[in-house]
Design a protein around this motif. Structure first.
Motif, short mmCIF file in Angstrom:
data_model
loop_
_atom_site.label_atom_id
_atom_site.label_comp_id
_atom_site.label_asym_id
_atom_site.label_seq_id
_atom_site.Cartn_x
_atom_site.Cartn_y
_atom_site.Cartn_z
N VAL A 169 0.85 -1.20 0.00
CA VAL A 169 0.00 0.00 0.00
C VAL A 169 0.88 1.24 0.00
CG1 VAL A 169 -1.96 -1.11 1.14
CG2 VAL A 169 -0.19 -0.01 2.54
N ASP A 170 0.36 2.30 -0.62
CA ASP A 170 1.03 3.60 -0.58
C ASP A 170 0.74 4.32 0.73
OD1 ASP A 170 1.96 3.44 -3.34
OD2 ASP A 170 -0.15 3.75 -3.88
N ALA A 171 -0.47 4.12 1.25
CA ALA A 171 -0.88 4.75 2.49
C ALA A 171 -1.79 3.78 3.24
CB ALA A 171 -1.63 6.06 2.22
N CYS A 172 -1.80 3.92 4.56
CA CYS A 172 -2.67 3.07 5.37
C CYS A 172 -3.29 3.93 6.46
CB CYS A 172 -1.89 1.91 5.98
SG CYS A 172 -2.95 0.56 6.57
N VAL A 173 -4.59 3.72 6.69
CA VAL A 173 -5.36 4.53 7.61
C VAL A 173 -5.80 3.68 8.80
CG1 VAL A 173 -7.35 6.06 7.87
CG2 VAL A 173 -6.23 5.85 5.64
N ALA A 174 -5.46 4.10 10.01
CA ALA A 174 -5.97 3.47 11.23
C ALA A 174 -7.32 4.07 11.55
CB ALA A 174 -5.00 3.69 12.38
N SER A 175 -8.24 3.24 12.04
CA SER A 175 -9.61 3.70 12.28
C SER A 175 -10.00 3.72 13.75
CB SER A 175 -10.60 2.83 11.51
OG SER A 175 -10.50 1.48 11.94
N SER A 176 -9.11 3.29 14.65
CA SER A 176 -9.38 3.29 16.08
C SER A 176 -8.04 3.16 16.80
CB SER A 176 -10.30 2.13 16.47
OG SER A 176 -9.64 0.88 16.23
N TRP A 177 -8.06 3.30 18.13
CA TRP A 177 -6.77 3.29 18.83
C TRP A 177 -6.09 1.94 18.75
CZ3 TRP A 177 -5.12 0.37 22.98
CH2 TRP A 177 -6.08 -0.31 23.73
N GLU A 178 -6.86 0.85 18.85
CA GLU A 178 -6.21 -0.47 18.76
C GLU A 178 -5.69 -0.72 17.35
OE1 GLU A 178 -9.43 0.17 19.45
OE2 GLU A 178 -10.70 -1.60 19.15
N PHE A 189 -12.40 10.93 20.92
CA PHE A 189 -11.20 10.89 21.74
C PHE A 189 -11.30 9.63 22.59
CE2 PHE A 189 -8.51 12.14 25.38
CZ PHE A 189 -7.35 12.46 24.68
N GLU A 190 -10.73 8.55 22.06
CA GLU A 190 -11.00 7.22 22.60
C GLU A 190 -10.44 6.94 23.99
OE1 GLU A 190 -11.95 4.60 18.69
OE2 GLU A 190 -9.82 4.84 19.17
N PRO A 191 -9.42 7.65 24.48
CA PRO A 191 -9.07 7.44 25.89
C PRO A 191 -10.25 7.63 26.83
CG PRO A 191 -7.33 8.67 24.80
CD PRO A 191 -8.47 8.54 23.81
N TYR A 192 -11.21 8.50 26.45
CA TYR A 192 -12.37 8.73 27.30
C TYR A 192 -13.26 7.49 27.44
CZ TYR A 192 -11.63 13.83 27.34
OH TYR A 192 -11.13 15.10 27.52
N PHE A 193 -13.02 6.47 26.63
CA PHE A 193 -13.81 5.26 26.73
C PHE A 193 -13.47 4.47 28.00
CE2 PHE A 193 -14.28 4.65 21.81
CZ PHE A 193 -14.84 5.92 21.72
N SER A 237 -4.33 1.90 32.36
CA SER A 237 -3.50 1.38 31.28
C SER A 237 -4.14 1.59 29.91
CB SER A 237 -3.21 -0.11 31.50
OG SER A 237 -2.48 -0.30 32.69
N LEU A 238 -5.43 1.22 29.77
CA LEU A 238 -6.06 1.35 28.46
C LEU A 238 -6.19 2.81 28.06
CD1 LEU A 238 -8.82 -1.42 28.50
CD2 LEU A 238 -6.49 -1.51 27.61
N TYR A 239 -6.47 3.68 29.01
CA TYR A 239 -6.51 5.11 28.72
C TYR A 239 -5.16 5.56 28.16
CZ TYR A 239 -7.44 10.11 29.45
OH TYR A 239 -7.64 11.46 29.28
N ALA A 240 -4.08 5.14 28.83
CA ALA A 240 -2.74 5.57 28.41
C ALA A 240 -2.38 5.00 27.05
CB ALA A 240 -1.71 5.16 29.46
N LEU A 241 -2.73 3.73 26.80
CA LEU A 241 -2.42 3.11 25.51
C LEU A 241 -3.19 3.78 24.38
CD1 LEU A 241 -2.30 -0.67 26.50
CD2 LEU A 241 -0.37 0.76 25.79
N ALA A 242 -4.45 4.13 24.65
CA ALA A 242 -5.24 4.81 23.62
C ALA A 242 -4.67 6.21 23.35
CB ALA A 242 -6.70 4.90 24.06
N GLU A 243 -4.32 6.94 24.40
CA GLU A 243 -3.80 8.29 24.23
C GLU A 243 -2.46 8.29 23.51
OE1 GLU A 243 -3.78 12.03 27.19
OE2 GLU A 243 -2.36 10.46 27.75
N ASP A 244 -1.65 7.26 23.74
CA ASP A 244 -0.32 7.22 23.13
C ASP A 244 -0.39 7.15 21.61
OD1 ASP A 244 2.52 7.27 23.53
OD2 ASP A 244 2.60 5.13 23.05
#
Length: 411
Positions: free
Chosen positions: A153-162, A184-188, A193-200
């Motif tokens: 692929v020339d470009a790839c788009v992520a659609s969520s934090w995971e 802003f998925e950290p708010y989920f 830990s999951l908040y921090a991983l999403a924010e990162d």
């Protein structure tokens, strides 16, 4: 044998004594006893570990991430190859619908797309593709698993934090990397830990495209990045007023397992509303829910056209969201429904609509606002519907295609 011993231990913990089991049955019924059993099994068997939507090996770290970019831009004389990393969609998923609108627009612009499914639990790719083909028939993209690699692929788009973590770990070939951010998925999650991983993920260096001002300003404030910003849309070709329908009900989109959708407060508000307006029809769609303390018509999952039919029988609707504004808000408005929403500055950032009743997020506050909306004089359906922006999703789609082309072809 160890599994048998574990299950036996779970049974002992659930029942304890015959007397306790009888008391639970009398007080909560068979369903209550079963729920207690599930709760004990969840804790004893370590099921909580499955809540992490990533394998440890798929977790990236912004402090050590070094991802290669192509040495040059692609010539504009050939179509782009664009990958989209997504989780397998459930039928009718709103977030997936929005993302797949962007895929369709990219394809209409003459480019080739591939959906790369990330499934933490290893589901059947054939069944997952069948859901996509049935519910989003306009998408022509190839569908494959990220297990087959993020390549070509020339470009790839992520659609969520995971999916952003998966792209960072598995998409190590030179490519342009982008991130379509619908909330802003950290708010989920609670702070942890999951908040921090999403924010990162917002620090991975991907080009970020924020859907709406709430996401954009939160990214600026919380992370210190400046994303591209596009706007929400509403499919007013589907959600519209149907003439001659009597409006006798209220409607709720129910997602009990998603805390940000405020189901508990909505249920308590509807219970109070029913006491004051016992003749009003209450409609619930999305998920079928049990043990409602009031009569309701449950519709489960619905297609957009079915949903528009339902909206046209309702005077008012509850649209709950404690992060970014719910898409159902403008869909209800476009069908002439007076919307009651939980009040918050983030929600108002993307919905400055005079026909929304912003209510305190309490059972009483929501019930009172819903009652006022339900008993308001009829006849303003057209005014409510015309308040919705009529551009649909065209601006967001054009923005995403433009940004992809800028990344791949150069400005």
């Amino acid at each position: 044998m160890s599994v048998i011993r574990d299950l036996a231990a779970v049974g002992d913990r659930v029942l304890g004594t015959a007397g306790r089991a009888v008391r639970v049955l009398r007080g909560e019924g068979p369903a209550g006893l079963a729920r207690r059993g599930v709760r004990v099994a969840y804790r004893y068997l370590g099921v909580a570990g499955l809540d992490l939507p990533l394998l440890d090996a798929d977790i990236a770290d912004s402090t050590t991430l070094r991802l290669p970019l192509p040495g040059s831009h692609v010539n504009r004389d050939r179509p782009m190859e664009v990958g989209w990393v997504i989780t397998p969609p459930a039928p009718g998923s709103g977030g997936h619908t929005t993302l797949l609108r962007m895929v369709e627009a990219t394809e209409r612009a003459g480019h080739h797309c591939t959906l790369l499914l990330h499934d933490r639990y290893g589901g059947d790719i054939g069944r997952q593709e069948a859901v996509i083909r049935r519910w989003w028939p306009g998408v022509r993209a190839e569908v494959r698993s990220v297990e087959d690699g993020i390549t070509g692929v020339d470009a790839c788009v992520a659609s969520s934090w995971e999916c952003a973590h998966v792209l960072a770990v598995r998409g190590t070939d030179p490519m342009r990397r982008l991130y379509f951010i619908q909330d802003f998925e950290p708010y989920f999650y609670p702070r942890g830990s999951l908040y921090a991983l999403a924010e990162d993920t917002y620090r991975f260096g991907f080009r970020c495209i924020a859907l709406g001002e709430m996401v954009a300003r939160t990214l600026r404030r919380e992370v210190g990045i400046a994303p591209d910003v596009t706007e929400f849309g509403c499919d007013t070709g589907v959600y519209r007023i149907l003439d001659g329908r009597p409006r006798t009900g209220v409607v709720l989109y129910a997602r009990p397992e998603v805390p940000r959708r405020g189901y508990l407060l909505a249920r308590m508000a509807l219970e109070r509303f029913h006491r004051e307006h016992p003749d009003a029809d209450i409609h619930i769609y999305g998920e079928t829910v049990d043990d409602l303390p009031f009569p309701a018509v449950q519709h489960g999952r619905m297609t957009p056209s079915q949903l528009n039919e339902l909206y046209n029988t309702c005077r008012a609707g509850l649209a709950m969201s404690f992060t970014n504004i719910s898409l159902v808000t403008e869909e209800m408005l476009a069908a002439g429904v007076h919307v009651v929403a939980n009040d918050h500055p983030d929600a108002r950032a993307d919905l400055p609509d005079g026909h929304v009743s912003w209510a305190a997020p309490t059972p009483g506050g929501l019930a009172e606002a819903l009652g006022r909306a339900y008993t308001a004089p009829s006849g303003d359906d057209e005014a409510i519907a015309s308040s919705v922006r009529q551009v649909g999703w065209t601006r967001a789609q054009a923005d995403v295609v433009r940004i992809l082309e800028e990344e791949v072809y150069g400005i």
